[in-house]
Design a protein around this motif. Structure first.
Motif, PDB file in Angstrom:
ATOM      1  N   GLY A  40      -9.057   9.547   5.871  1.00 19.19           N
ATOM      2  CA  GLY A  40      -8.869   8.234   6.478  1.00 19.19           C
ATOM      3  C   GLY A  40      -7.873   7.352   5.760  1.00 19.19           C
ATOM      4  N   THR A  41      -7.240   7.853   4.701  1.00 17.42           N
ATOM      5  CA  THR A  41      -6.297   7.036   3.936  1.00 17.42           C
ATOM      6  C   THR A  41      -4.948   6.993   4.638  1.00 17.42           C
ATOM      7  OG1 THR A  41      -7.389   7.734   1.893  1.00 17.42           O
ATOM      8  CG2 THR A  41      -5.217   6.718   1.689  1.00 17.42           C
ATOM      9  N   PRO A  42      -4.398   5.799   4.906  1.00 17.32           N
ATOM     10  CA  PRO A  42      -3.088   5.708   5.565  1.00 17.32           C
ATOM     11  C   PRO A  42      -1.987   6.363   4.742  1.00 17.32           C
ATOM     12  CG  PRO A  42      -4.226   3.583   5.584  1.00 17.32           C
ATOM     13  CD  PRO A  42      -5.007   4.471   4.675  1.00 17.32           C
ATOM     14  N   ASP A  43      -0.971   6.881   5.407  1.00 15.01           N
ATOM     15  CA  ASP A  43       0.124   7.567   4.724  1.00 15.01           C
ATOM     16  C   ASP A  43       0.840   6.661   3.734  1.00 15.01           C
ATOM     17  OD1 ASP A  43      -0.422   9.884   6.059  1.00 15.01           O
ATOM     18  OD2 ASP A  43       1.077   9.573   7.623  1.00 15.01           O
ATOM     19  N   SER A  44       1.055   5.397   4.104  1.00 10.47           N
ATOM     20  CA  SER A  44       1.778   4.491   3.217  1.00 10.47           C
ATOM     21  C   SER A  44       1.008   4.265   1.919  1.00 10.47           C
ATOM     22  CB  SER A  44       2.024   3.149   3.923  1.00 10.47           C
ATOM     23  OG  SER A  44       0.793   2.558   4.325  1.00 10.47           O
ATOM     24  N   LEU A  45      -0.320   4.131   2.023  1.00 10.05           N
ATOM     25  CA  LEU A  45      -1.139   3.949   0.826  1.00 10.05           C
ATOM     26  C   LEU A  45      -1.166   5.214  -0.014  1.00 10.05           C
ATOM     27  CD1 LEU A  45      -3.008   2.157  -0.815  1.00 10.05           C
ATOM     28  CD2 LEU A  45      -4.909   2.882   0.663  1.00 10.05           C
ATOM     29  N   ARG A  46      -1.179   6.385   0.629  1.00  5.90           N
ATOM     30  CA  ARG A  46      -1.123   7.647  -0.101  1.00  5.90           C
ATOM     31  C   ARG A  46       0.137   7.723  -0.965  1.00  5.90           C
ATOM     32  NH1 ARG A  46      -3.438  12.551   2.117  1.00  5.90           N
ATOM     33  NH2 ARG A  46      -5.191  12.068   3.465  1.00  5.90           N
ATOM     34  N   ARG A  47       1.270   7.446  -0.308  1.00  2.00           N
ATOM     35  CA  ARG A  47       2.550   7.544  -1.031  1.00  2.00           C
ATOM     36  C   ARG A  47       2.601   6.569  -2.198  1.00  2.00           C
ATOM     37  NH1 ARG A  47       4.389   8.124   4.358  1.00  2.00           N
ATOM     38  NH2 ARG A  47       4.888   5.887   4.463  1.00  2.00           N
ATOM     39  N   SER A  48       2.157   5.332  -1.945  1.00  2.00           N
ATOM     40  CA  SER A  48       2.198   4.308  -2.985  1.00  2.00           C
ATOM     41  C   SER A  48       1.320   4.687  -4.168  1.00  2.00           C
ATOM     42  CB  SER A  48       1.762   2.963  -2.394  1.00  2.00           C
ATOM     43  OG  SER A  48       1.661   1.981  -3.396  1.00  2.00           O
ATOM     44  N   TYR A  49       0.113   5.167  -3.883  1.00  2.00           N
ATOM     45  CA  TYR A  49      -0.827   5.517  -4.953  1.00  2.00           C
ATOM     46  C   TYR A  49      -0.315   6.707  -5.758  1.00  2.00           C
ATOM     47  CZ  TYR A  49      -5.286   6.437  -7.271  1.00  2.00           C
ATOM     48  OH  TYR A  49      -6.260   6.629  -8.205  1.00  2.00           O
ATOM     49  N   CYS A  50       0.170   7.724  -5.055  1.00  2.90           N
ATOM     50  CA  CYS A  50       0.690   8.912  -5.745  1.00  2.90           C
ATOM     51  C   CYS A  50       1.862   8.560  -6.649  1.00  2.90           C
ATOM     52  CB  CYS A  50       1.100   9.976  -4.740  1.00  2.90           C
ATOM     53  SG  CYS A  50      -0.288  10.770  -3.903  1.00  2.90           S
ATOM     54  N   GLN A  51       2.744   7.705  -6.159  1.00  2.00           N
ATOM     55  CA  GLN A  51       3.904   7.324  -6.954  1.00  2.00           C
ATOM     56  C   GLN A  51       3.485   6.541  -8.187  1.00  2.00           C
ATOM     57  OE1 GLN A  51       7.004   8.263  -6.726  1.00  2.00           O
ATOM     58  NE2 GLN A  51       7.595   7.027  -8.505  1.00  2.00           N
ATOM     59  N   ARG A  52       2.483   5.675  -8.026  1.00  2.00           N
ATOM     60  CA  ARG A  52       2.053   4.847  -9.158  1.00  2.00           C
ATOM     61  C   ARG A  52       1.388   5.699 -10.234  1.00  2.00           C
ATOM     62  NH1 ARG A  52      -2.621   1.836  -9.926  1.00  2.00           N
ATOM     63  NH2 ARG A  52      -3.276   2.164  -7.782  1.00  2.00           N
ATOM     64  N   VAL A  53       0.581   6.684  -9.821  1.00  2.04           N
ATOM     65  CA  VAL A  53      -0.158   7.492 -10.796  1.00  2.04           C
ATOM     66  C   VAL A  53       0.673   8.670 -11.308  1.00  2.04           C
ATOM     67  CG1 VAL A  53      -2.216   8.906 -11.152  1.00  2.04           C
ATOM     68  CG2 VAL A  53      -2.360   6.828  -9.777  1.00  2.04           C
ATOM     69  N   LEU A  54       1.357   9.358 -10.404  1.00  2.00           N
ATOM     70  CA  LEU A  54       2.038  10.603 -10.772  1.00  2.00           C
ATOM     71  C   LEU A  54       3.548  10.457 -10.913  1.00  2.00           C
ATOM     72  CD1 LEU A  54       0.147  13.059  -8.377  1.00  2.00           C
ATOM     73  CD2 LEU A  54      -0.397  12.522 -10.750  1.00  2.00           C
ATOM     74  N   GLY A  55       4.098   9.302 -10.510  1.00  2.00           N
ATOM     75  CA  GLY A  55       5.550   9.129 -10.506  1.00  2.00           C
ATOM     76  C   GLY A  55       6.215   9.458 -11.826  1.00  2.00           C
ATOM     77  N   PRO A  56       5.721   8.943 -12.965  1.00  3.36           N
ATOM     78  CA  PRO A  56       6.375   9.254 -14.251  1.00  3.36           C
ATOM     79  C   PRO A  56       6.386  10.747 -14.566  1.00  3.36           C
ATOM     80  CG  PRO A  56       4.898   7.365 -14.479  1.00  3.36           C
ATOM     81  CD  PRO A  56       4.647   7.950 -13.116  1.00  3.36           C
ATOM     82  N   ILE A  57       5.310  11.466 -14.190  1.00  4.92           N
ATOM     83  CA  ILE A  57       5.257  12.911 -14.444  1.00  4.92           C
ATOM     84  C   ILE A  57       6.265  13.641 -13.561  1.00  4.92           C
ATOM     85  CG2 ILE A  57       3.759  14.930 -14.501  1.00  4.92           C
ATOM     86  CD1 ILE A  57       1.382  13.056 -14.702  1.00  4.92           C
ATOM     87  N   LEU A  58       6.323  13.245 -12.280  1.00  6.27           N
ATOM     88  CA  LEU A  58       7.273  13.887 -11.369  1.00  6.27           C
ATOM     89  C   LEU A  58       8.712  13.657 -11.808  1.00  6.27           C
ATOM     90  CD1 LEU A  58       5.519  12.895  -8.006  1.00  6.27           C
ATOM     91  CD2 LEU A  58       5.740  15.209  -8.907  1.00  6.27           C
ATOM     92  N   ASP A  59       9.010  12.436 -12.243  1.00  7.37           N
ATOM     93  CA  ASP A  59      10.373  12.129 -12.712  1.00  7.37           C
ATOM     94  C   ASP A  59      10.717  12.965 -13.943  1.00  7.37           C
ATOM     95  OD1 ASP A  59      10.594  10.321 -10.673  1.00  7.37           O
ATOM     96  OD2 ASP A  59      10.157   8.565 -11.913  1.00  7.37           O
ATOM     97  N   TYR A  60       9.773  13.093 -14.854  1.00  9.88           N
ATOM     98  CA  TYR A  60      10.008  13.860 -16.078  1.00  9.88           C
ATOM     99  C   TYR A  60      10.219  15.337 -15.757  1.00  9.88           C
ATOM    100  CZ  TYR A  60       9.386  15.599 -20.849  1.00  9.88           C
ATOM    101  OH  TYR A  60       9.575  16.217 -22.060  1.00  9.88           O
ATOM    102  N   ASP A  61       9.371  15.899 -14.886  1.00 10.08           N
ATOM    103  CA  ASP A  61       9.533  17.309 -14.499  1.00 10.08           C
ATOM    104  C   ASP A  61      10.887  17.554 -13.860  1.00 10.08           C
ATOM    105  OD1 ASP A  61       7.151  18.197 -15.476  1.00 10.08           O
ATOM    106  OD2 ASP A  61       6.088  18.207 -13.552  1.00 10.08           O
TER     107      ASP A  61
END
Length: 525
Positions: A436-457
């Motif tokens: 039930g989580t909206p796509d926009s909220l999914r993207r925002s949350y993932c970027q906030r939590v995982l963004g630094p790891i994804l950028d580093y990888d």
């Protein structure tokens, strides 16, 4: 109604035996629709197809005129030419050659036979056939109407085609389920034929199969491209039918469509009422008493157990109606009293089915999936997803089943590589929240939590994110993750410490572990 006589019958008709065929014996199976007399060099505009053309050849001034004249006849759909020689004394060879070239049968009319006699005789035969066909048509209509008044109109129609045309015919649903008639084709061939009917731009069509040809006609008010709910199938090739035979079959299809529309009127009323109930179920503030009051109009007894399914199809022309037809087919195999409805309009429309199950246990998700898979070809190029609620009773049970089916449908749509149907028992609470989580909220949350790891990888070509996922999946067991990923424990400790430094989180704290796990699940969903 098209009435005609065959060209081969001309020479055997009393009074016309003196006509002499000069060329075109291979085309005597053509049908004569009318007679047209002309001495114009270019009569094309006055022809509509099926005419025998009578001419005295006064249009011929030079040999080239014959080629032009006969070409105009062929372009206009004339079936034959009858030419007199009183003006020229003999039949021009160039006219015979032109008729042979353009495949127009040529008859020589002797001087003692007038064009008027020919026209009167042929048109008289056509009128006789028309009167006979009208009588036969009235008889067919009477038999069909009698069948519908007795309540067995479907069987009366297919019986009529068998007795009059010698054609085996049957009515079937868009999944190939036989509704009436004697079907000589296998279930696999029926399903394939139904898929062709659903995909065809217009009906009727004919398809060759390993078991012989099948002609399919829509049982609907028109032959629009959207998959018809029912079709009339004939074990014959429409290309072999005469115009009269084709008209007979089309008449039967029209009667069947009208009869089905009258018979299904009560079913349509139940569908409309279920659609209104669905609108109430979709609101959190609906009084259960309104559901209780509206259920009988949809043919539902809320005191008995019922199963609710919700479906949506992506990539179909009319997704809601096609999804409803699929649910209706599933319902027909489970209970005779199921009700279906389309919800909404346009590309976002969906469908719902409520299946009363008073005398049987609710089918398992695996049983429902097996049933849905058998109807897959009917979806064409669309992607159907279905959510199943739990069997329940009462107005509040109907509401619970509605919500459960909706959550299960969301989970099914979030998993494009997963099963097309998911039951609520296969969805845990955490999965329902993720669905039930909206796509926009999914993207925002993932970027906030995982963004630094994804950028580093991406920058350093490392796999910290995969290491983190493995660490969480192993509940923080250093030895298990190191063994699984073929690395030294110290290397693993360094990578996890690097994750903590990049994100500012502490994996020894359950809240941070939960944030990471939630972000990973949202990213996969």
């Amino acid at each position: 109604m098209m009435v005609s006589m065959q060209l081969s019958e001309v020479s055997t008709t009393p009074g016309l035996e003196v006509l002499r065929l000069l060329t075109g014996s291979r085309h005597l199976d053509r049908r004569i629709r009318w007679v047209y007399t002309t001495d114009l060099l270019a009569p094309r505009r006055y022809l509509s197809g099926g005419e025998v053309v009578l001419t005295s050849t006064t249009w011929r001034r030079r040999p080239e005129d014959s080629d032009y004249f006969v070409r105009m006849l062929a372009d206009g759909g004339a079936v034959a030419l009858m030419a007199g020689t009183a003006m020229l004394g003999a039949m021009p060879h160039d006219l015979v050659r032109a008729c042979a070239q353009y495949e127009i049968p040529l008859f020589q009319v002797p001087d003692e036979l007038s064009f008027g006699e020919i026209a009167e005789t042929v048109i008289g035969r056509l009128h006789e056939e028309r009167a006979g066909e009208l009588e036969r048509m009235v008889g067919r209509h009477r038999r069909l109407l009698h069948g519908f008044t007795r309540g067995d109109g479907l069987s009366a129609a297919t019986d009529l085609l068998r007795t009059e045309l010698g054609v085996a015919s049957w009515t079937m649903s868009l999944t190939g389920r036989v509704l009436s008639g004697d079907c000589p084709r296998s279930a696999e061939v029926r399903r394939t034929a139904a898929r062709h009917a659903a995909a065809a731009p217009r009906l009727p069509i004919c398809r060759d199969t390993a078991e012989g040809p099948i002609t399919l006609l829509a049982l609907a008010a028109d032959s629009a491209p959207q998959a018809p709910a029912q079709v009339l199938a004939c074990a014959a090739d429409l290309r072999d039918w005469s115009p009269t035979e084709r008209e007979t079959v089309e008449e039967v299809a029209e009667f069947l469509a009208a009869g089905l529309a009258r018979r299904d009127e009560s079913a349509r009323q139940r569908r409309d009422q279920l659609a209104r109930l669905a609108a109430l179920l979709d609101r959190d503030d609906t009084d259960p008493a309104r559901l209780v009051a509206g259920a009988p109009g949809a043919g539902l007894d809320l005191g008995a157990p019922h199963l609710l399914l919700r479906a949506r199809i992506a990539g179909a022309a009319a997704p809601g109606e096609l999804a409803r037809q699929i649910l209706e087919e599933m319902s027909a195999h489970l209970t005779p009293d199921g009700v279906t409805a389309t919800i909404g309009t346009g590309p976002d429309s969906s469908a719902v089915a409520v299946l009363p199950l008073p005398d049987r246990a609710a089918p398992t998700p695996d049983e429902l999936r097996e049933l849905l898979d058998s109807f897959g070809p009917a979806v064409g190029g669309g992607d159907i997803r279905v959510g199943a609620g739990a069997s329940d009773i009462g107005a509040r049970g109907l509401r619970r089943s509605w919500d459960q089916a909706g959550h299960a449908l969301l989970v099914a749509e979030r998993r494009p590589d997963g099963p097309a149907l998911i039951g609520i028992d296969e969805v845990d609470t955490f999965g329902m929240l993720l669905a039930g989580t909206p796509d926009s909220l999914r993207r925002s949350y993932c970027q906030r939590v995982l963004g630094p790891i994804l950028d580093y990888d991406a920058r350093c070509r490392t796999d910290l994110l995969d290491t983190l996922a493995a660490y969480l999946a192993a509940s923080g067991s250093w030895h298990a993750v190191a063994t699984q990923r073929h690395m030294h424990v110290n290397t693993l400790r360094y990578r996890i410490r690097r994750v903590e430094e990049l994100t500012g989180r502490d994996l020894s704290q359950w809240r941070d572990r939960f944030d990471f796990q939630l972000a990973l699940d949202l990213r996969r969903g």
